[in-house]
Design an enzyme around this catalytic site. Structure first.
Site, PDB file in Angstrom:
ATOM      1  N   GLU A 131       1.453   0.312  -4.982  1.00 46.07           N
ATOM      2  CA  GLU A 131       1.014   1.593  -5.519  1.00 46.07           C
ATOM      3  C   GLU A 131       2.227   2.503  -5.663  1.00 46.07           C
ATOM      4  OE1 GLU A 131      -3.332   2.573  -3.916  1.00 46.07           O
ATOM      5  OE2 GLU A 131      -1.910   2.237  -2.299  1.00 46.07           O
ATOM      6  N   ASP A 165       0.846  -1.189   0.000  1.00 45.98           N
ATOM      7  CA  ASP A 165       0.000   0.000   0.000  1.00 45.98           C
ATOM      8  C   ASP A 165       0.887   1.246   0.000  1.00 45.98           C
ATOM      9  OD1 ASP A 165      -2.724   1.205   0.420  1.00 45.98           O
ATOM     10  OD2 ASP A 165      -1.719   1.971   2.209  1.00 45.98           O
TER      11      ASP A 165
END
Length: 635
Positions: free
Chosen positions: A349, A320
């Site tokens: 990400e 994340d």
């Protein structure tokens, strides 16, 4: 300086002689954070904490003073068999299970002394991860435990880890053809009260508390620490037996909060970045960001990843807000995993949610993926070119008629590598290629974040009929699954999932987030198309070459009208059985003529139907593609 900052500074000075500006000089000791070593004869505790702290470990009802045994190293030994006892540490800032607890009680406030071998299900020692030769061979299915099973009428354990051991769940995944499930955060998180599971509660779980223990609300009994561990392992075991890899969503970039976090309570301010004015940096958008570049935070991330691999047999990790972490740490994790099993996948990400208190050029952003071999990032280029930009739900992409999106789709088709036929000046976001290999790009059109595909199409295209919605949905996924990147889909898209138009459903109720399994009967053609599309990719290596030079050699784009992207995979690409494969993606509302190399072709995808056995023959050097659909041919 704010009152909160002044208080934090005073607390830090009171508990340690290491001043805030010197925290970066703290070296990692030879042990890891808080270690608990159990034997029937004794249990040994070690703790990484400030030199001037007053450290205590509480075991059951006993409080034992810890002894300083080195720089920032504290130890204590408790004689006798302590198995089954709860314990906490206290350095003067409140009780904590420590940063590396491996078993915790309800809501994760206390750790427990257990023998992890007692939590292994039968046959666990022979569990093996599925064989994956290349990340390009993966078909990733992102799911939330509760979404997937809570509304399934035949689920025995709806919303739980064990739901993924049940025959209906395994059967659905196998029929669809996915070979990897990406499970949303499944460690112990803070936003669901495990003592009140009779009350409806929902969260995605991006609020970490104990990083190395499964979440109790997904177990059948969160009050018994061993249950959540065993049931998580049973889930992994069942998926592995079905040939499905398990990818864990990890959120090392921030904690649920600062003051109550296990990091802050064991070593104040060491694990967090601060701005020049003494305030906490907030690159995560959640109130804090961790300092991955510091030796013990870096070691924590590495040891945590290794622990999930070795104890829980995890096959991959999705990071994340990977852009909050530093490049060096990410590369060290990749190197560590390579030494264990190089097929363990890593992606994340490639951005942060705000500016970070660390030099931008050292962060693991998407633009720096070419400096992180073996690590992939999501492509917002192909995502937004297809369905529209993240920051405006009503603005369409090429599927809704937006102009000049063709080059961005092409960039996604090649896997974000440099390709002589992709004009980077016309790509929506990146102006230079950011991958070394196509397997460093995750190809997708929707995920848990933002609107799901159906809702986004409805929001950005006025007066959308159900027939048109389905055509565009299938076309979008055809672009994803015929790209050279690693394909990724959101759980339930194969059921024409919607979330009632909610953009950010992280704490929306089940009525918004659940899968409507009745859609299998309502829209059987959608599931069949997804299933056949996945099989087409699996059966034909031309779609998953996995190597930049091979993509440049075998993938060529064909001239096509506006709103159309056409390409050929030529000369038995990847030793495919088919000599030449032509893919044409027509996003316009009109049938479009496209010139192709002259030949005798078999249609395998046309007007919303896929059949590898063939849908008809055609000869010549021009084809007409139906509106809002894909045409795939081979000779």
């Amino acid at each position: 300086m704010t009152n909160k900052t002044m208080l934090t500074t005073l607390l830090l000075m009171a508990t340690t002689t290491i001043h805030a500006q010197d925290l970066t000089a703290v070296q990692a000791p030879d042990f890891c954070f808080d270690e608990m070593t159990y034997s029937p004869q004794q249990t040994v505790f070690k703790l990484f904490a400030p030199n001037d702290a007053k450290c205590v470990v509480k075991v059951g009802k006993k409080k034992i003073k810890m002894t300083k045994a080195g720089d920032c190293l504290w130890t204590a030994t408790v004689k006798g068999n302590q198995k089954g006892q709860y314990y906490t540490f206290d350095t003067g800032r409140g009780e904590t299970p420590g940063v590396f607890a491996k078993a915790v009680g309800v809501n994760g406030r206390q750790a427990m002394i257990i023998d992890l071998r007692d939590t292994d299900p039968a046959g666990w020692e022979s569990d093996r991860r599925p064989v994956v030769k290349s990340p390009a061979d993966l078909v990733i299915y992102e799911m939330h435990h509760r979404d997937f099973s809570i509304a399934r009428s035949d689920a025995k354990h709806p919303g739980k880890f064990l739901a993924l051991t049940e025959p209906w769940a395994i059967s659905h995944l196998q029929r669809l053809g996915v070979n990897a499930v990406h499970i949303l955060p499944s460690y112990d998180f803070g936003s669901v009260d495990e003592t009140r599971l009779d009350v409806p509660q929902y969260n995605w779980g991006y609020d970490p508390v104990n990083y190395n223990v499964p979440e109790g609300s997904y177990s059948t009994d969160p009050t018994r620490p061993e249950v959540r561990i065993r049931e998580f392992k049973q889930m992994v075991q069942a998926l592995h037996k079905a040939g499905i890899s398990v990818i864990l969503d990890v959120v090392y970039n921030h904690t649920y909060d600062i003051d109550h976090s296990n990091f802050q309570r064991t070593f104040p301010d060491y694990y967090y970045r601060k701005n020049g004015d003494g305030t906490y940096s907030n690159g995560s958008g959640c109130g804090n960001e961790t300092a991955s570049e510091r030796p013990m935070m870096r070691r924590f991330m590495k040891e945590s990843v290794k622990y999930w691999v070795q104890e829980y047999h995890i096959d991959g990790f999705r990071f994340d807000l990977m852009g909050v972490h530093d490049i060096e740490t990410m590369n060290e994790i990749r190197q560590m995993l390579d030494a264990i099993d190089p097929t363990i996948v890593m992606y994340g990400e490639g951005w942060s949610a705000g500016s970070c208190a660390y030099p931008q050029e050292k962060l693991a952003m998407k633009a720096h993926v070419n400096r992180m071999p073996g690590i992939a990032a999501f492509s917002d280029e192909i995502r937004d070119a297809l369905r529209g930009p993240f920051d405006n739900d009503t603005k369409p992409g090429i599927l809704g008629g937006a102009a000049n999106m063709e080059e961005s789709v092409k960039f996604g088709i090649v896997g974000a590598i440099s390709h002589p036929q992709v004009d980077m000046a016309k790509v929506n976001y990146s102006k230079t290629a950011w991958t070394q290999e196509p397997t460093q790009m995750i190809s997708y059109v929707s995920c848990h974040d933002d609107m799901c595909l159906v809702d986004r199409l409805k929001a950005s295209i006025p007066r959308l009929s159900k027939d048109e919605l389905i055509r565009l949905d299938l076309l979008a996924q055809t672009a994803v699954f015929t790209s050279q990147g690693v394909p990724f889909m959101l759980c339930g898209e194969e059921l024409l999932r919607d979330k009632k138009g909610v953009h950010n459903s992280y704490e929306s109720p089940d009525s918004i987030n659940h899968l409507d399994w009745q859609n299998l009967q309502r829209y059987p053609q959608v599931f069949e198309y997804y299933r056949n599309l996945i099989q087409l990719r699996k059966h034909h290596p031309a779609f998953r070459l996995g190597n930049a030079d091979l993509v440049r050699k075998h993938l060529e784009f064909l001239d096509a009208p506006k709103q159309v992207v056409a390409f050929r995979l030529k000369n038995y690409a990847g030793r495919d059985d088919w000599r030449n494969i032509i893919v044409i993606l027509n996003a316009s509302r009109q049938a479009q003529p496209v010139s192709i190399p002259s030949g005798k072709y078999t249609k395998v995808c046309s007007d919303g139907v896929i059949s590898e056995q063939g849908l008809g023959k055609l000869n010549g050097k021009q084809v007409t593609v139906a509106p809002q659909s894909a045409l795939i041919l081979h000779d």
